[in-house]
Design an enzyme around this catalytic site. Structure first.
Site, PDB file in Angstrom:
ATOM      1  N   ASP A  21      36.591   7.221 -38.413  1.00  0.00           N
ATOM      2  CA  ASP A  21      35.596   6.666 -39.332  1.00  0.00           C
ATOM      3  C   ASP A  21      36.083   6.713 -40.776  1.00  0.00           C
ATOM      4  O   ASP A  21      36.833   7.608 -41.155  1.00  0.00           O
ATOM      5  CB  ASP A  21      34.284   7.461 -39.183  1.00  0.00           C
ATOM      6  CG  ASP A  21      33.119   6.756 -39.847  1.00  0.00           C
ATOM      7  OD1 ASP A  21      33.139   5.505 -39.939  1.00  0.00           O
ATOM      8  OD2 ASP A  21      32.179   7.451 -40.286  1.00  0.00           O
ATOM      9  N   HIS A  38      40.412  -1.542 -42.236  1.00  0.00           N
ATOM     10  CA  HIS A  38      40.572  -1.563 -40.773  1.00  0.00           C
ATOM     11  C   HIS A  38      42.043  -1.779 -40.394  1.00  0.00           C
ATOM     12  O   HIS A  38      42.535  -1.219 -39.423  1.00  0.00           O
ATOM     13  CB  HIS A  38      39.712  -2.677 -40.162  1.00  0.00           C
ATOM     14  CG  HIS A  38      38.231  -2.427 -40.297  1.00  0.00           C
ATOM     15  ND1 HIS A  38      37.656  -1.218 -39.987  1.00  0.00           N
ATOM     16  CD2 HIS A  38      37.212  -3.228 -40.717  1.00  0.00           C
ATOM     17  CE1 HIS A  38      36.338  -1.285 -40.209  1.00  0.00           C
ATOM     18  NE2 HIS A  38      36.050  -2.489 -40.653  1.00  0.00           N
ATOM     19  N   LEU A 132      51.008  10.434 -21.776  1.00  0.00           N
ATOM     20  CA  LEU A 132      49.701  10.512 -22.440  1.00  0.00           C
ATOM     21  C   LEU A 132      48.841   9.335 -22.005  1.00  0.00           C
ATOM     22  O   LEU A 132      49.331   8.212 -21.900  1.00  0.00           O
ATOM     23  CB  LEU A 132      49.903  10.432 -23.968  1.00  0.00           C
ATOM     24  CG  LEU A 132      48.637  10.299 -24.821  1.00  0.00           C
ATOM     25  CD1 LEU A 132      47.947  11.657 -24.979  1.00  0.00           C
ATOM     26  CD2 LEU A 132      48.955   9.734 -26.211  1.00  0.00           C
ATOM     27  N   SER A 200      27.496   9.725 -33.313  1.00  0.00           N
ATOM     28  CA  SER A 200      27.408   8.260 -33.273  1.00  0.00           C
ATOM     29  C   SER A 200      27.657   7.672 -31.882  1.00  0.00           C
ATOM     30  O   SER A 200      28.413   6.703 -31.738  1.00  0.00           O
ATOM     31  CB  SER A 200      28.349   7.632 -34.309  1.00  0.00           C
ATOM     32  OG  SER A 200      28.037   8.072 -35.606  1.00  0.00           O
TER      33      SER A 200
HETATM   34  C1  IPE Z   1      31.418   5.327 -35.379  1.00  0.00           C
HETATM   35  O1  IPE Z   1      31.445   4.964 -36.705  1.00  0.00           O
HETATM   36  C2  IPE Z   1      32.090   4.286 -34.550  1.00  0.00           C
HETATM   37  C3  IPE Z   1      33.535   4.178 -34.726  1.00  0.00           C
HETATM   38  C4  IPE Z   1      34.289   4.933 -35.493  1.00  0.00           C
HETATM   39  C5  IPE Z   1      34.177   3.171 -33.948  1.00  0.00           C
HETATM   40  P1  IPE Z   1      30.224   4.207 -37.396  1.00  0.00           P
HETATM   41  O2  IPE Z   1      30.610   3.980 -38.806  1.00  0.00           O
HETATM   42  O3  IPE Z   1      29.854   3.013 -36.612  1.00  0.00           O
HETATM   43  O4  IPE Z   1      29.057   5.285 -37.276  1.00  0.00           O
HETATM   44  P2  IPE Z   1      27.759   5.499 -38.151  1.00  0.00           P
HETATM   45  O5  IPE Z   1      27.073   4.170 -38.246  1.00  0.00           O
HETATM   46  O6  IPE Z   1      28.196   5.983 -39.486  1.00  0.00           O
HETATM   47  O7  IPE Z   1      26.980   6.541 -37.424  1.00  0.00           O
HETATM   48  C1  IPE Z   2      35.335   2.993 -38.705  1.00  0.00           C
HETATM   49  O1  IPE Z   2      35.285   2.755 -40.059  1.00  0.00           O
HETATM   50  C2  IPE Z   2      35.812   1.791 -37.938  1.00  0.00           C
HETATM   51  C3  IPE Z   2      34.750   1.128 -37.183  1.00  0.00           C
HETATM   52  C4  IPE Z   2      33.543   1.563 -37.029  1.00  0.00           C
HETATM   53  C5  IPE Z   2      35.095  -0.125 -36.542  1.00  0.00           C
HETATM   54  P1  IPE Z   2      33.998   2.140 -40.734  1.00  0.00           P
HETATM   55  O2  IPE Z   2      34.121   0.660 -40.771  1.00  0.00           O
HETATM   56  O3  IPE Z   2      32.751   2.646 -40.123  1.00  0.00           O
HETATM   57  O4  IPE Z   2      34.150   2.701 -42.207  1.00  0.00           O
HETATM   58  P2  IPE Z   2      32.987   3.247 -43.131  1.00  0.00           P
HETATM   59  O5  IPE Z   2      32.264   4.313 -42.367  1.00  0.00           O
HETATM   60  O6  IPE Z   2      32.120   2.081 -43.440  1.00  0.00           O
HETATM   61  O7  IPE Z   2      33.712   3.778 -44.317  1.00  0.00           O
HETATM   62 MG    MG Z   3      31.575   4.262 -40.479  1.00  0.00          MG
END
Ligand code: IPE
Ligand code: IPE
Ligand code: MG
Length: 250
Positions: A21, A38, A132, A200
């Site tokens: 995240d 990303h 792995l 999450s």
């Molecule tokens: C969790 O991150 C999902 C992934 C890292 C793929 P999110 O950014 O979607 O989670 P929330 O919304 O902060 O809980």
């Molecule tokens: C995690 O990073 C990747 C996905 C959920 C696809 P985020 O896109 O949630 O990044 P933040 O949390 O908005 O910084």
């Molecule tokens: Mg996020």
């Protein structure tokens, strides 16, 4: 700190799960579009797989896209899916060289065809890897996995000569067989980058007794040192599984 710093390091986690995240916030902090975050994040995937191989971890599951992430702006979802196709193709050679077997966990049928084809092909072409298991969690939701498991278990029970008895005999072990990936080990260590302290909807079943590690860095800034620190921290934890200390030392 390296793993060697811990003499009583008897436990390398067999299954490490990572909630990757913080890509969006990383991009924002660098005045870049979210998709750039990303992209950086995706580049790290092969690195982490290599670190996990070096550490002797058996399964590494990476939360790449949640069920709920489908509700993000369409442009971001589209960008993520394109990235996924590119990543699956570009990682293939390295995965094979490192003996990594790629697998997916989630509702893959929802992925656009190009992304689905690329990922499934990479899974197929790495199926002999025995170092792995790299489990990409895509279109994954822990609740959705459990509901799907309940449906499957009920369908199975209904087909038994005595459905009531079959349902009564379902315990945790048996029910586990009905989840999406029956061969996943319980999550030993769950790492989340990005600073949030929540699950999450990741691995709700398999992380029942996972050790949690929340890190205050955005995913693109995750490093080998942080990964090994988390392993080292894990090695120092006492996992009691409901028992008391004295029971464990015996
Ligand atoms: C969790 O991150 C999902 C992934 C890292 C793929 P999110 O950014 O979607 O989670 P929330 O919304 O902060 O809980
Ligand atoms: C995690 O990073 C990747 C996905 C959920 C696809 P985020 O896109 O949630 O990044 P933040 O949390 O908005 O910084
Ligand atoms: Mg996020």
């Amino acid at each position: 700190m390296s793993l060697d710093a811990h003499p009583e390091q008897r436990v390398i986690p067999r299954h490490v799960g990572i909630i990757m995240d913080g890509n969006g916030r990383w991009a924002k902090a660098h005045h870049l579009p979210r998709i750039e975050g990303h992209r950086r994040g995706a580049q790290l995937v092969r690195d982490v797989a290599g670190w996990a191989v070096d550490a002797g971890v058996r399964q590494l599951s990476l939360y790449a896209f949640s069920t709920e992430n489908w509700s993000r702006p369409q442009q971001e979802v589209r960008g993520l899916m394109q990235l996924l196709s590119m990543m699956a193709r570009s990682m293939l050679k390295e995965l094979r060289q490192n003996g990594v077997r790629l697998r997916v966990l989630g509702d893959v049928a929802r992925l656009p065809q190009d992304a689905r084809d690329a990922v499934l092909r990479a899974c197929e072409q790495t199926q002999d890897g025995d170092t792995l298991d790299l489990v990409l969690c895509l279109s994954y939701g822990g609740q959705q996995e459990i509901v799907a498991g309940v449906r499957k278990a009920l369908a199975w029970a209904m087909a038994q000569p005595d459905p009531q008895a079959a349902i009564a005999a379902l315990d945790e072990q048996r029910f586990r067989e009905f989840l999406w990936r029956a061969d996943l080990l319980p999550v030993d260590l769950l790492i989340r980058t990005g600073g949030e302290m929540r699950i999450s909807n990741f691995h709700l079943w398999d992380a029942a007794y996972a050790e949690l590690c929340f890190l205050d860095v955005y995913w693109p800034d995750f490093t080998r040192a942080l990964f090994f620190n988390a392993l080292s921290d894990y090695a120092g934890r006492e996992r009691r599984f409901g028992l008391i200390s004295e029971q464990l030392s015996g």
